[in-house]
Design a protein around this motif. Structure first.
Motif, PDB file in Angstrom:
ATOM      1  N   MET A   1      -2.559  -1.021   0.151  1.00 37.33           N
ATOM      2  CA  MET A   1      -1.143  -0.845  -0.137  1.00 37.33           C
ATOM      3  C   MET A   1      -0.946   0.022  -1.383  1.00 37.33           C
ATOM      4  SD  MET A   1      -0.100  -2.457   2.423  1.00 37.33           S
ATOM      5  CE  MET A   1       1.671  -2.419   2.122  1.00 37.33           C
ATOM      6  N   ARG A   2       0.186   0.720  -1.408  1.00 35.84           N
ATOM      7  CA  ARG A   2       0.510   1.539  -2.574  1.00 35.84           C
ATOM      8  C   ARG A   2       0.595   0.651  -3.818  1.00 35.84           C
ATOM      9  NH1 ARG A   2       0.003   6.730  -3.069  1.00 35.84           N
ATOM     10  NH2 ARG A   2       0.859   6.955  -0.961  1.00 35.84           N
ATOM     11  N   PHE A   3      -0.121   1.055  -4.882  1.00 37.29           N
ATOM     12  CA  PHE A   3      -0.116   0.256  -6.106  1.00 37.29           C
ATOM     13  C   PHE A   3       1.279   0.272  -6.729  1.00 37.29           C
ATOM     14  CE2 PHE A   3      -4.762  -0.225  -7.617  1.00 37.29           C
ATOM     15  CZ  PHE A   3      -5.188  -0.423  -6.308  1.00 37.29           C
ATOM     16  N   LYS A   4       1.730  -0.893  -7.126  1.00 40.69           N
ATOM     17  CA  LYS A   4       3.060  -1.028  -7.724  1.00 40.69           C
ATOM     18  C   LYS A   4       3.135  -0.239  -9.036  1.00 40.69           C
ATOM     19  CE  LYS A   4       6.355  -4.544  -9.278  1.00 40.69           C
ATOM     20  NZ  LYS A   4       6.562  -6.004  -9.537  1.00 40.69           N
ATOM     21  N   ASP A   5       4.238   0.476  -9.221  1.00 43.34           N
ATOM     22  CA  ASP A   5       4.501   1.289 -10.426  1.00 43.34           C
ATOM     23  C   ASP A   5       3.499   2.420 -10.594  1.00 43.34           C
ATOM     24  OD1 ASP A   5       6.746  -0.221 -11.143  1.00 43.34           O
ATOM     25  OD2 ASP A   5       5.528  -1.676 -12.237  1.00 43.34           O
ATOM     26  N   GLU A   6       2.900   2.861  -9.501  1.00 44.36           N
ATOM     27  CA  GLU A   6       1.945   3.953  -9.561  1.00 44.36           C
ATOM     28  C   GLU A   6       2.605   5.281  -9.935  1.00 44.36           C
ATOM     29  OE1 GLU A   6      -1.788   4.925  -6.777  1.00 44.36           O
ATOM     30  OE2 GLU A   6       0.112   5.549  -5.897  1.00 44.36           O
ATOM     31  N   SER A   7       3.914   5.370  -9.785  1.00 37.73           N
ATOM     32  CA  SER A   7       4.622   6.603 -10.131  1.00 37.73           C
ATOM     33  C   SER A   7       4.481   6.959 -11.610  1.00 37.73           C
ATOM     34  CB  SER A   7       6.097   6.484  -9.771  1.00 37.73           C
ATOM     35  OG  SER A   7       6.701   5.399 -10.475  1.00 37.73           O
ATOM     36  N   LYS A   8       4.055   6.007 -12.429  1.00 41.67           N
ATOM     37  CA  LYS A   8       3.818   6.278 -13.848  1.00 41.67           C
ATOM     38  C   LYS A   8       2.586   7.148 -14.065  1.00 41.67           C
ATOM     39  CE  LYS A   8       5.623   1.714 -15.188  1.00 41.67           C
ATOM     40  NZ  LYS A   8       5.261   0.407 -15.805  1.00 41.67           N
ATOM     41  N   LEU A   9       1.734   7.242 -13.047  1.00 43.07           N
ATOM     42  CA  LEU A   9       0.456   7.934 -13.201  1.00 43.07           C
ATOM     43  C   LEU A   9       0.561   9.400 -12.797  1.00 43.07           C
ATOM     44  CD1 LEU A   9      -1.912   5.283 -11.550  1.00 43.07           C
ATOM     45  CD2 LEU A   9      -1.365   5.549 -13.976  1.00 43.07           C
ATOM     46  N   PRO A  10      -0.192  10.278 -13.450  1.00 41.57           N
ATOM     47  CA  PRO A  10      -0.236  11.672 -13.033  1.00 41.57           C
ATOM     48  C   PRO A  10      -1.076  11.885 -11.779  1.00 41.57           C
ATOM     49  CG  PRO A  10      -1.690  11.326 -14.907  1.00 41.57           C
ATOM     50  CD  PRO A  10      -0.935  10.045 -14.718  1.00 41.57           C
ATOM     51  N   THR A  11      -1.884  10.905 -11.427  1.00 36.44           N
ATOM     52  CA  THR A  11      -2.758  10.967 -10.255  1.00 36.44           C
ATOM     53  C   THR A  11      -2.611   9.681  -9.459  1.00 36.44           C
ATOM     54  OG1 THR A  11      -4.369  12.336 -11.434  1.00 36.44           O
ATOM     55  CG2 THR A  11      -5.149  11.207  -9.460  1.00 36.44           C
ATOM     56  N   SER A  12      -2.533   9.789  -8.138  1.00 32.94           N
ATOM     57  CA  SER A  12      -2.377   8.604  -7.298  1.00 32.94           C
ATOM     58  C   SER A  12      -3.705   7.881  -7.104  1.00 32.94           C
ATOM     59  CB  SER A  12      -1.804   8.984  -5.928  1.00 32.94           C
ATOM     60  OG  SER A  12      -1.877   7.888  -5.035  1.00 32.94           O
ATOM     61  N   VAL A  13      -3.827   6.713  -7.690  1.00 32.51           N
ATOM     62  CA  VAL A  13      -5.021   5.889  -7.510  1.00 32.51           C
ATOM     63  C   VAL A  13      -5.139   5.429  -6.060  1.00 32.51           C
ATOM     64  CG1 VAL A  13      -6.085   3.686  -8.132  1.00 32.51           C
ATOM     65  CG2 VAL A  13      -5.108   5.144  -9.917  1.00 32.51           C
ATOM     66  N   THR A  14      -4.010   5.067  -5.457  1.00 34.34           N
ATOM     67  CA  THR A  14      -4.012   4.587  -4.075  1.00 34.34           C
ATOM     68  C   THR A  14      -4.593   5.631  -3.125  1.00 34.34           C
ATOM     69  OG1 THR A  14      -2.019   3.298  -4.524  1.00 34.34           O
ATOM     70  CG2 THR A  14      -2.590   3.645  -2.218  1.00 34.34           C
ATOM     71  N   ASP A  15      -4.143   6.870  -3.263  1.00 30.50           N
ATOM     72  CA  ASP A  15      -4.611   7.927  -2.358  1.00 30.50           C
ATOM     73  C   ASP A  15      -6.108   8.146  -2.495  1.00 30.50           C
ATOM     74  OD1 ASP A  15      -2.069   8.284  -1.391  1.00 30.50           O
ATOM     75  OD2 ASP A  15      -1.619  10.040  -2.628  1.00 30.50           O
ATOM     76  N   ILE A  16      -6.622   8.109  -3.715  1.00 29.76           N
ATOM     77  CA  ILE A  16      -8.064   8.320  -3.925  1.00 29.76           C
ATOM     78  C   ILE A  16      -8.861   7.193  -3.279  1.00 29.76           C
ATOM     79  CG2 ILE A  16      -9.895   8.493  -5.657  1.00 29.76           C
ATOM     80  CD1 ILE A  16      -7.738   9.727  -7.528  1.00 29.76           C
ATOM     81  N   ILE A  17      -8.400   5.948  -3.432  1.00 30.80           N
ATOM     82  CA  ILE A  17      -9.094   4.815  -2.811  1.00 30.80           C
ATOM     83  C   ILE A  17      -9.087   4.959  -1.296  1.00 30.80           C
ATOM     84  CG2 ILE A  17      -9.039   2.316  -2.452  1.00 30.80           C
ATOM     85  CD1 ILE A  17      -7.747   2.127  -5.270  1.00 30.80           C
ATOM     86  N   ARG A  18      -7.933   5.294  -0.723  1.00 28.10           N
ATOM     87  CA  ARG A  18      -7.841   5.468   0.726  1.00 28.10           C
ATOM     88  C   ARG A  18      -8.787   6.570   1.199  1.00 28.10           C
ATOM     89  NH1 ARG A  18      -1.209   5.360   1.520  1.00 28.10           N
ATOM     90  NH2 ARG A  18      -0.922   3.081   1.425  1.00 28.10           N
ATOM     91  N   GLN A  19      -8.815   7.675   0.478  1.00 28.99           N
ATOM     92  CA  GLN A  19      -9.683   8.790   0.860  1.00 28.99           C
ATOM     93  C   GLN A  19     -11.154   8.409   0.761  1.00 28.99           C
ATOM     94  OE1 GLN A  19      -8.245  11.731  -1.876  1.00 28.99           O
ATOM     95  NE2 GLN A  19      -6.259  11.908  -0.842  1.00 28.99           N
ATOM     96  N   ASP A  20     -11.523   7.690  -0.294  1.00 29.92           N
ATOM     97  CA  ASP A  20     -12.906   7.241  -0.438  1.00 29.92           C
ATOM     98  C   ASP A  20     -13.328   6.380   0.748  1.00 29.92           C
ATOM     99  OD1 ASP A  20     -13.331   8.536  -2.822  1.00 29.92           O
ATOM    100  OD2 ASP A  20     -13.108   6.755  -4.086  1.00 29.92           O
ATOM    101  N   LEU A  21     -12.507   5.420   1.100  1.00 31.89           N
ATOM    102  CA  LEU A  21     -12.856   4.507   2.185  1.00 31.89           C
ATOM    103  C   LEU A  21     -12.933   5.231   3.521  1.00 31.89           C
ATOM    104  CD1 LEU A  21     -10.786   1.325   1.214  1.00 31.89           C
ATOM    105  CD2 LEU A  21     -13.183   1.840   0.715  1.00 31.89           C
ATOM    106  N   ALA A  22     -12.037   6.203   3.735  1.00 30.21           N
ATOM    107  CA  ALA A  22     -12.080   6.978   4.977  1.00 30.21           C
ATOM    108  C   ALA A  22     -13.369   7.787   5.061  1.00 30.21           C
ATOM    109  CB  ALA A  22     -10.867   7.893   5.069  1.00 30.21           C
ATOM    110  N   ARG A  23     -13.786   8.375   3.933  1.00 36.72           N
ATOM    111  CA  ARG A  23     -14.991   9.182   3.930  1.00 36.72           C
ATOM    112  C   ARG A  23     -16.259   8.351   4.095  1.00 36.72           C
ATOM    113  NH1 ARG A  23     -12.031  12.347   0.378  1.00 36.72           N
ATOM    114  NH2 ARG A  23     -12.614  11.062  -1.387  1.00 36.72           N
ATOM    115  N   SER A  24     -16.177   7.071   3.802  1.00 35.31           N
ATOM    116  CA  SER A  24     -17.369   6.226   3.926  1.00 35.31           C
ATOM    117  C   SER A  24     -17.844   6.110   5.362  1.00 35.31           C
ATOM    118  CB  SER A  24     -17.083   4.818   3.374  1.00 35.31           C
ATOM    119  OG  SER A  24     -16.269   4.082   4.278  1.00 35.31           O
TER     120      SER A  24
END
Length: 435
Positions: free
Chosen positions: A50-73
Motif C-alpha cells: 500500500m502507498r505509504f501514508k504521508d509519502e508526499s513529503k518525500l522527494p522520492t517515492s519509497v512505495t514505488d521503489i519497494i513495488r519495483q524491487d519485488l516485481a524484479r525479484s
C-alpha cells in the motif's frame, strides 16, 4: 575450427588488458537505467504494497521503489498498484484482504523528523496466517531514501521467503558513450548511478572485494597494463601488480586476503596469487598454453580458470595453492568452447559462456550433478556475475545492436534487461552483501 577458437581466445585474453583511469567515487547526474522485465516466475506470491501514508513529503517515492524491487525479484505479484493507503497502526481486516487476493500486506508511513530527515515506518502482515510479521523503523536523509526502500524490500523477502534479499547490494558496470568509457557504481536496480572512473581507453573486469569496500581493476594509464586495488570510500589505491608484460584478470579470495591474477611476465599468460597489499606473488600454473580468468571457489580451497591446454578453451579447477598440489581437473565437457567461469556464492553452480555455432551464450552448470543448461538464447553474452544470494546471474548481451545488461534467475524463469538510452552498457559485476 581450432584456428578460429585460438583467435577468439587470444582476443579474450587481449581484451582483459584493456583499461581505464580511476577517479575518486563521486555522485554525478547521469542517464538513468531503464529496466524491462521480459520474464517472470511461474508461481508469483500475491502481495499488497500500500502507498505509504504521508509519502508526499518525500522527494522520492519509497512505495514505488519497494513495488519495483519485488516485481524484479520474479517472486511477487503486487495486487495493489494505486495510491490507496492503509493505516500502519492496529490490525488489518484479514478476511477482507483474503477476499482481495493478497497473501501478504505491507503498510507504512512517513514522519519528517527535521529538515531533510525522515523516519520511514513499515509493517508486514501474513494474511493467510492472520499474523503480524513485524517491520522496521528507518531514519533516512532525503538523499538515502532509495537505500531505505531497498532495505524494506530485503526485509520483506527475508520474512516471507526465508532468504536474504539483494536489493541493498550494488553493481559496477561500464558505460560506453562515443569514445569515452566510465566505470560506475549503482544500486542493484541500476539506479542511483555514481561515477567511479573515466577513461578514453576501454574499461573491463572490475572485481569487488568480499566486504564491498574495494574494487580491483587493470589500468593502461601508464601505457602498460597494471593491476590496482581502489578503496571506494577514500579514493586511495595501490598498484597491486606492475610486472613485466601483461597484468590482468584480478579475482578476490573469499577472505579478501589474496587475489588470483593472470600475468605474462615469464612468457605465456599464467595464473598467480598475490596478497591484497601487493606482496607474496606466487605462480600457480606452469603450462605452455594460455591460463587465465581465475576465480576462487566459494570456500577458497580451489581456483577455477580458463585454459586452452586441451586445444580449445575449457574450464579447469586446481588447488588454490597451485596445480603442482594435485594437478588441474577439467570441469566443462558438453560444449566445445567455454570461457568466463564464475562460481555462485554457495559453491553449487558454475556460470560460464559457451560458443554454440558462433553464438556466445550464458550457461549454468550444477557442480554436484554435472548437468548444464543454457540460461539464455542470446548470441553475444559475456561477463557473467552472480548476485550475492546466488539466485540471479547478471551479464552483458546485445539488444538492437547495443550492449545492455541482463539478469536471469538460475532457473531461467525470471529475466530482465537493463539499458541506458544511447549508451552501450557492459562489463557488469554484482557486489556482495553489505553488513
Amino acid at each position: 575450427m581450432l584456428r578460429v577458437a585460438k583467435k577468439y581466445f587470444s582476443s579474450v585474453v587481449s581484451a582483459s588488458l584493456a583499461v581505464l583511469s580511476m577517479a575518486s567515487l563521486s555522485s554525478s547526474a547521469l542517464a538513468q537505467m531503464n529496466i524491462e522485465i521480459t520474464g517472470v516466475g511461474q508461481s508469483l506470491y500475491p502481495i499488497a504494497v500500500m502507498r505509504f501514508k504521508d509519502e508526499s513529503k518525500l522527494p522520492t517515492s519509497v512505495t514505488d521503489i519497494i513495488r519495483q524491487d519485488l516485481a524484479r525479484s520474479g517472486y511477487f505479484k503486487n495486487t495493489e498498484n494505486g495510491n490507496a493507503s492503509e493505516s500502519d497502526e492496529g490490525t488489518p481486516n484479514y478476511k477482507s484482504w483474503v477476499a482481495r487476493g493478497a497473501d501478504a500486506l505491507t503498510v507504512g508511513s512517513v514522519v519528517q523528523t527535521s529538515a531533510g530527515q525522515f523516519e520511514i515506518r513499515y509493517k508486514l502482515f501474513d494474511i493467510r496466517k492472520s499474523e503480524s510479521l513485524g517491520g522496521l523503523n528507518i531514519n533516512s536523509s532525503a538523499d538515502n531514501l532509495r537505500a531505505a526502500a531497498h532495505k524494506i524490500a530485503d526485509d520483506i523477502i527475508l520474512k516471507l521467503l526465508g532468504e536474504r534479499g539483494i536489493f541493498s547490494t550494488r553493481l559496477s558496470y561500464v558505460i560506453k558513450e562515443g569514445k569515452r568509457y566510465r566505470l560506475v557504481i549503482s544500486d542493484a536496480d541500476g539506479q542511483n548511478i555514481r561515477n567511479a572512473m573515466n577513461s578514453g581507453e576501454p574499461i573491463i573486469s572490475p572485481s569487488w572485494s568480499p566486504d564491498g569496500k574495494k574494487v580491483a581493476y587493470v589500468s593502461f594509464e601508464d601505457r602498460k597494463p597494471v593491476i590496482y586495488v581502489h578503496e571506494l570510500a577514500t579514493g586511495r589505491r595501490i598498484a597491486l601488480s606492475n610486472q613485466k608484460g601483461n597484468n590482468s584478470a584480478p579475482a578476490w579470495s573469499p577472505d579478501g586476503k589474496k587475489l588470483a591474477i593472470s600475468l605474462s611476465k615469464d612468457g605465456n599468460t599464467q595464473i598467480y596469487s598475490i596478497n591484497a597489499d601487493g606482496t607474496g606473488l606466487q605462480r600457480l600454473t606452469r603450462g605452455y598454453t594460455i591460463d587465465t580468468e581465475p576465480q576462487y571457489s566459494a570456500d577458497g580451497r580451489y581456483i577455477y580458470f580458463t585454459s586452452d591446454r586441451g586445444g580449445n578453451p575449457q574450464i579447469y579447477r586446481m588447488s588454490a595453492e597451485g596445480e603442482q598440489v594435485d594437478g588441474a581437473k577439467r570441469i566443462t565437457f558438453k560444449q566445445g568452447f567455454v570461457t568466463s567461469p564464475r562460481i555462485s556464492p554457495d559453491g553449487k553452480y558454475l556460470a560460464y559462456i559457451a560458443n554454440i555455432g558462433g553464438a556466445f551464450r550464458l550457461y549454468i552448470l550444477n557442480l554436484a550433478t554435472g548437468d548444464s543448461q543454457a540460461l539464455t538464447d542470446g548470441t553475444s553474452d559475456e561477463s557473467p556475475s552472480f548476485a550475492a544470494n546466488g539466485r540471479y546471474v547478471l551479464y552483458s548481451t546485445k539488444v538492437g545492436g547495443k550492449r545492455v545488461l541482463a539478469a536471469v534467475s538460475v532457473d531461467g524463469n525470471s529475466k530482465q534487461i537493463l539499458s541506458i538510452p544511447g549508451s552501450d552498457v557492459r562489463q557488469p559485476s554484482w557486489g556482495p552483501f553489505m553488513d
